[in-house]
Motif scaffolding. Sequence first.
Motif, PDB file in Angstrom:
ATOM      1  N   PRO A  88       0.799  -1.232   0.000  1.00  0.00           N
ATOM      2  CA  PRO A  88       0.000   0.000   0.000  1.00  0.00           C
ATOM      3  C   PRO A  88       0.828   1.276   0.000  1.00  0.00           C
ATOM      4  O   PRO A  88       0.465   2.259  -0.630  1.00  0.00           O
ATOM      5  CB  PRO A  88      -0.831  -0.101   1.277  1.00  0.00           C
ATOM      6  CG  PRO A  88      -0.885  -1.543   1.597  1.00  0.00           C
ATOM      7  CD  PRO A  88       0.401  -2.123   1.098  1.00  0.00           C
ATOM      8  N   LEU A  90      -8.149   2.394   0.399  1.00  0.00           N
ATOM      9  CA  LEU A  90      -6.804   2.953   0.391  1.00  0.00           C
ATOM     10  C   LEU A  90      -6.803   4.346  -0.239  1.00  0.00           C
ATOM     11  O   LEU A  90      -6.197   5.281   0.288  1.00  0.00           O
ATOM     12  CB  LEU A  90      -5.849   2.036  -0.382  1.00  0.00           C
ATOM     13  CG  LEU A  90      -4.410   2.536  -0.536  1.00  0.00           C
ATOM     14  CD1 LEU A  90      -3.709   2.531   0.815  1.00  0.00           C
ATOM     15  CD2 LEU A  90      -3.663   1.667  -1.531  1.00  0.00           C
ATOM     16  N   TYR A 103      -8.802  -1.267  -2.432  1.00  0.00           N
ATOM     17  CA  TYR A 103      -8.126  -0.122  -3.045  1.00  0.00           C
ATOM     18  C   TYR A 103      -8.987   1.133  -3.019  1.00  0.00           C
ATOM     19  O   TYR A 103      -8.455   2.238  -2.992  1.00  0.00           O
ATOM     20  CB  TYR A 103      -7.622  -0.478  -4.437  1.00  0.00           C
ATOM     21  CG  TYR A 103      -6.557  -1.546  -4.337  1.00  0.00           C
ATOM     22  CD1 TYR A 103      -5.345  -1.269  -3.726  1.00  0.00           C
ATOM     23  CD2 TYR A 103      -6.794  -2.841  -4.766  1.00  0.00           C
ATOM     24  CE1 TYR A 103      -4.376  -2.241  -3.569  1.00  0.00           C
ATOM     25  CE2 TYR A 103      -5.825  -3.817  -4.626  1.00  0.00           C
ATOM     26  CZ  TYR A 103      -4.621  -3.506  -4.022  1.00  0.00           C
ATOM     27  OH  TYR A 103      -3.664  -4.473  -3.854  1.00  0.00           O
ATOM     28  N   VAL A 116      -1.905   2.325   6.731  1.00  0.00           N
ATOM     29  CA  VAL A 116      -0.646   2.027   6.053  1.00  0.00           C
ATOM     30  C   VAL A 116       0.468   2.257   7.059  1.00  0.00           C
ATOM     31  O   VAL A 116       0.576   3.324   7.649  1.00  0.00           O
ATOM     32  CB  VAL A 116      -0.429   2.943   4.822  1.00  0.00           C
ATOM     33  CG1 VAL A 116       0.890   2.631   4.159  1.00  0.00           C
ATOM     34  CG2 VAL A 116      -1.585   2.787   3.852  1.00  0.00           C
TER      35      VAL A 116
END
Length: 132
Positions: free
Chosen positions: A73, A109, A106, A116
């Motif tokens: 990530p 993210l 994702y 992270v």
Amino acid sequence: LQRCLQRGMAYHHAGMDASDRRLVEQAFASGMIRALCATSTLAMGVNLPAHLVVIKGTSAWRGAGVGHQEIDPGTLLQMMGRAGRPGFDTSGTAVIMTDSKSKSRYEKLSVGLETVESRLPGKLVETINTEV
């Protein structure tokens, strides 16, 4: 590379000659290159902002002993961070192309909902030694 450059395109990867990498980086920064295909190495340590970043796939081949592995990530965030850099552009877009089962990961993210963590503390000595 020469034929690509003549058409306003280029590529960038760690296996290139250092002088070719610098040439591509300078040409992209000056606006001579409108489209640049690159590996994640471009996002690390090189300040090259872009308006649009397309990440074509979220896994990378790591060799016959390892096979395909998900890109971590932190690396993806570095790559996405090239898009719309303050002082260079007023906006930017990052597109992540992945499989449907990984889509929600994702999405989280990209909007900051996934944690992270740095890997640096565990590899600090190794990292410093490679820079000396």
